[in-house]
Motif scaffolding. Structure first.
Motif, PDB file in Angstrom:
ATOM      1  N   ILE A   1       0.828  -1.208   0.000  1.00 16.79           N
ATOM      2  CA  ILE A   1       0.000   0.000   0.000  1.00 16.79           C
ATOM      3  C   ILE A   1       0.865   1.262   0.000  1.00 16.79           C
ATOM      4  O   ILE A   1       0.332   2.363  -0.015  1.00 16.79           O
ATOM      5  N   GLU A   2       2.171   1.097  -0.024  1.00 14.22           N
ATOM      6  CA  GLU A   2       3.107   2.232   0.015  1.00 14.22           C
ATOM      7  C   GLU A   2       2.811   3.295  -1.049  1.00 14.22           C
ATOM      8  O   GLU A   2       2.762   4.487  -0.722  1.00 14.22           O
ATOM      9  N   PRO A   3       2.598   2.906  -2.324  1.00 12.84           N
ATOM     10  CA  PRO A   3       2.334   3.966  -3.310  1.00 12.84           C
ATOM     11  C   PRO A   3       1.032   4.731  -3.049  1.00 12.84           C
ATOM     12  O   PRO A   3       0.916   5.889  -3.427  1.00 12.84           O
ATOM     13  N   PHE A   4       0.083   4.103  -2.385  1.00 13.49           N
ATOM     14  CA  PHE A   4      -1.163   4.793  -2.058  1.00 13.49           C
ATOM     15  C   PHE A   4      -0.946   5.781  -0.912  1.00 13.49           C
ATOM     16  O   PHE A   4      -1.520   6.865  -0.905  1.00 13.49           O
ATOM     17  N   LYS A   5      -0.109   5.395   0.047  1.00 13.46           N
ATOM     18  CA  LYS A   5       0.210   6.283   1.169  1.00 13.46           C
ATOM     19  C   LYS A   5       0.930   7.536   0.681  1.00 13.46           C
ATOM     20  O   LYS A   5       0.701   8.629   1.190  1.00 13.46           O
ATOM     21  N   ASN A   6       1.827   7.356  -0.264  1.00 11.51           N
ATOM     22  CA  ASN A   6       2.651   8.470  -0.749  1.00 11.51           C
ATOM     23  C   ASN A   6       2.122   9.087  -2.043  1.00 11.51           C
ATOM     24  O   ASN A   6       2.810   9.912  -2.650  1.00 11.51           O
ATOM     25  N   PHE A   7       0.934   8.691  -2.467  1.00  8.96           N
ATOM     26  CA  PHE A   7       0.440   9.102  -3.779  1.00  8.96           C
ATOM     27  C   PHE A   7       0.419  10.619  -3.969  1.00  8.96           C
ATOM     28  O   PHE A   7       0.867  11.127  -4.999  1.00  8.96           O
ATOM     29  N   LEU A   8      -0.094  11.344  -3.007  1.00  2.59           N
ATOM     30  CA  LEU A   8      -0.190  12.795  -3.149  1.00  2.59           C
ATOM     31  C   LEU A   8       1.176  13.474  -3.170  1.00  2.59           C
ATOM     32  O   LEU A   8       1.295  14.616  -3.628  1.00  2.59           O
ATOM     33  N   HIS A   9       2.179  12.784  -2.715  1.00  5.86           N
ATOM     34  CA  HIS A   9       3.551  13.308  -2.769  1.00  5.86           C
ATOM     35  C   HIS A   9       4.218  12.954  -4.099  1.00  5.86           C
ATOM     36  O   HIS A   9       4.881  13.798  -4.694  1.00  5.86           O
ATOM     37  N   ILE A  10       4.048  11.700  -4.543  1.00  5.89           N
ATOM     38  CA  ILE A  10       4.800  11.254  -5.727  1.00  5.89           C
ATOM     39  C   ILE A  10       4.095  11.535  -7.050  1.00  5.89           C
ATOM     40  O   ILE A  10       4.744  11.792  -8.058  1.00  5.89           O
ATOM     41  N   TRP A  11       2.756  11.501  -7.078  1.00  5.36           N
ATOM     42  CA  TRP A  11       2.078  11.649  -8.366  1.00  5.36           C
ATOM     43  C   TRP A  11       2.305  13.009  -9.033  1.00  5.36           C
ATOM     44  O   TRP A  11       2.624  13.046 -10.218  1.00  5.36           O
ATOM     45  N   PRO A  12       2.165  14.140  -8.322  1.00  8.27           N
ATOM     46  CA  PRO A  12       2.371  15.420  -9.026  1.00  8.27           C
ATOM     47  C   PRO A  12       3.783  15.536  -9.617  1.00  8.27           C
ATOM     48  O   PRO A  12       3.957  16.025 -10.735  1.00  8.27           O
ATOM     49  N   ARG A  13       4.768  15.058  -8.891  1.00  9.14           N
ATOM     50  CA  ARG A  13       6.148  15.084  -9.395  1.00  9.14           C
ATOM     51  C   ARG A  13       6.278  14.187 -10.619  1.00  9.14           C
ATOM     52  O   ARG A  13       6.833  14.592 -11.644  1.00  9.14           O
ATOM     53  N   ASN A  14       5.753  12.972 -10.535  1.00  8.33           N
ATOM     54  CA  ASN A  14       5.818  12.039 -11.662  1.00  8.33           C
ATOM     55  C   ASN A  14       5.073  12.584 -12.876  1.00  8.33           C
ATOM     56  O   ASN A  14       5.538  12.464 -14.007  1.00  8.33           O
ATOM     57  N   PHE A  15       3.901  13.183 -12.634  1.00  8.62           N
ATOM     58  CA  PHE A  15       3.141  13.774 -13.727  1.00  8.62           C
ATOM     59  C   PHE A  15       3.957  14.878 -14.404  1.00  8.62           C
ATOM     60  O   PHE A  15       4.036  14.933 -15.634  1.00  8.62           O
ATOM     61  N   GLY A  16       4.538  15.762 -13.617  1.00 10.69           N
ATOM     62  CA  GLY A  16       5.312  16.868 -14.177  1.00 10.69           C
ATOM     63  C   GLY A  16       6.477  16.387 -15.022  1.00 10.69           C
ATOM     64  O   GLY A  16       6.707  16.876 -16.138  1.00 10.69           O
ATOM     65  N   ILE A  17       7.212  15.424 -14.528  1.00 12.41           N
ATOM     66  CA  ILE A  17       8.351  14.877 -15.270  1.00 12.41           C
ATOM     67  C   ILE A  17       7.868  14.241 -16.571  1.00 12.41           C
ATOM     68  O   ILE A  17       8.387  14.524 -17.654  1.00 12.41           O
ATOM     69  N   ALA A  18       6.851  13.397 -16.464  1.00 11.18           N
ATOM     70  CA  ALA A  18       6.339  12.692 -17.648  1.00 11.18           C
ATOM     71  C   ALA A  18       5.747  13.664 -18.669  1.00 11.18           C
ATOM     72  O   ALA A  18       5.981  13.519 -19.875  1.00 11.18           O
ATOM     73  N   PHE A  19       5.007  14.655 -18.201  1.00 10.88           N
ATOM     74  CA  PHE A  19       4.363  15.598 -19.117  1.00 10.88           C
ATOM     75  C   PHE A  19       5.398  16.360 -19.943  1.00 10.88           C
ATOM     76  O   PHE A  19       5.276  16.462 -21.168  1.00 10.88           O
ATOM     77  N   TRP A  20       6.421  16.870 -19.295  1.00 13.31           N
ATOM     78  CA  TRP A  20       7.414  17.666 -20.021  1.00 13.31           C
ATOM     79  C   TRP A  20       8.293  16.811 -20.917  1.00 13.31           C
ATOM     80  O   TRP A  20       8.656  17.235 -22.019  1.00 13.31           O
ATOM     81  N   ILE A  21       8.611  15.591 -20.499  1.00 17.63           N
ATOM     82  CA  ILE A  21       9.367  14.683 -21.380  1.00 17.63           C
ATOM     83  C   ILE A  21       8.534  14.358 -22.617  1.00 17.63           C
ATOM     84  O   ILE A  21       9.026  14.389 -23.748  1.00 17.63           O
ATOM     85  N   GLU A  22       7.264  14.061 -22.417  1.00 18.03           N
ATOM     86  CA  GLU A  22       6.372  13.758 -23.536  1.00 18.03           C
ATOM     87  C   GLU A  22       6.237  14.957 -24.474  1.00 18.03           C
ATOM     88  O   GLU A  22       6.335  14.812 -25.687  1.00 18.03           O
ATOM     89  N   LEU A  23       5.975  16.109 -23.889  1.00 16.73           N
ATOM     90  CA  LEU A  23       5.692  17.299 -24.686  1.00 16.73           C
ATOM     91  C   LEU A  23       6.915  17.825 -25.429  1.00 16.73           C
ATOM     92  O   LEU A  23       6.807  18.253 -26.577  1.00 16.73           O
ATOM     93  N   LEU A  24       8.077  17.771 -24.782  1.00 20.86           N
ATOM     94  CA  LEU A  24       9.270  18.393 -25.370  1.00 20.86           C
ATOM     95  C   LEU A  24      10.226  17.426 -26.047  1.00 20.86           C
ATOM     96  O   LEU A  24      11.067  17.847 -26.842  1.00 20.86           O
ATOM     97  N   VAL A  25      10.130  16.126 -25.743  1.00 20.62           N
ATOM     98  CA  VAL A  25      11.095  15.170 -26.299  1.00 20.62           C
ATOM     99  C   VAL A  25      10.390  14.061 -27.091  1.00 20.62           C
ATOM    100  O   VAL A  25      10.544  13.963 -28.310  1.00 20.62           O
ATOM    101  N   ALA A  26       9.643  13.211 -26.410  1.00 16.94           N
ATOM    102  CA  ALA A  26       9.100  11.992 -27.042  1.00 16.94           C
ATOM    103  C   ALA A  26       8.125  12.288 -28.176  1.00 16.94           C
ATOM    104  O   ALA A  26       8.267  11.743 -29.275  1.00 16.94           O
ATOM    105  N   GLN A  27       7.134  13.126 -27.926  1.00 19.30           N
ATOM    106  CA  GLN A  27       6.133  13.421 -28.955  1.00 19.30           C
ATOM    107  C   GLN A  27       6.740  14.116 -30.178  1.00 19.30           C
ATOM    108  O   GLN A  27       6.461  13.706 -31.305  1.00 19.30           O
TER     109      GLN A  27
END
Length: 161
Positions: A118-144
């Motif tokens: 259940i660790e990722p659920f406990k830390n979700f509000l901490h890790i998800w915004p960071r993960n989203f930000g990293i993934a969004f900018w990599i997708e938008l500026l590099v991969a896509q």
């Protein structure tokens, strides 16, 4: 959008497009996120390389089975007929990254720690915004952009033949 040279026109091109984006994404996003979690070092990077093949399979399946269908249903509710290519790509990227980052913030933790907890659920509000930000900018500026350039190049070569 049907004649757009920057997007896949058939299933074969769709697979190539997905492969380009997923390979770039997994090989950049995963090392950055793991590095932020565990520190940036050669050992951490080598450990990350060991999980990348598994994460790549999970990403491709998540795109095809979850994000694609969800985004396909949601996109028409937000996109108007007069919206241009860039608006459509930006919304599509935003929605796909949102769905995938939610899933992979949980599943990626399980794969990385080699246990379901259940660790990722406990830390979700901490890790998800960071993960989203990293993934969004990599997708938008590099991969896509790289994947769209590959499609445009492929279509230009096909048109010359």
């Amino acid at each position: 959008m049907h004649g757009e040279t920057r997007l896949p026109r058939n299933a074969k091109e769709g697979i190539l497009f997905l492969l380009i984006i997923s390979i770039i994404s997994v090989n950049t996003i995963a090392p950055i996120i793991v590095g932020l979690e565990r520190g940036f070092s050669k050992e951490v990077y080598i450990d990350t390389l060991k999980i990348i093949p598994f994460m790549w399979i999970i990403v491709v399946l998540s795109v095809r089975l979850v994000a694609g269908p969800v985004v396909g249903k949601v996109m028409p509710k937000f996109i108007g007929q007069t919206d241009g290519f860039n608006a459509r790509v930006l919304l599509n990227t935003f929605l796909n990254v949102t769905v995938l980052s939610i899933l992979l913030s949980i599943i990626g933790t399980w794969v990385g720690t080699k246990q379901i907890s259940i660790e990722p659920f406990k830390n979700f509000l901490h890790i998800w915004p960071r993960n989203f930000g990293i993934a969004f900018w990599i997708e938008l500026l590099v991969a896509q952009p790289i994947a769209r350039f590959a499609m445009k190049t492929l279509h230009a070569r096909q048109n010359r033949k």
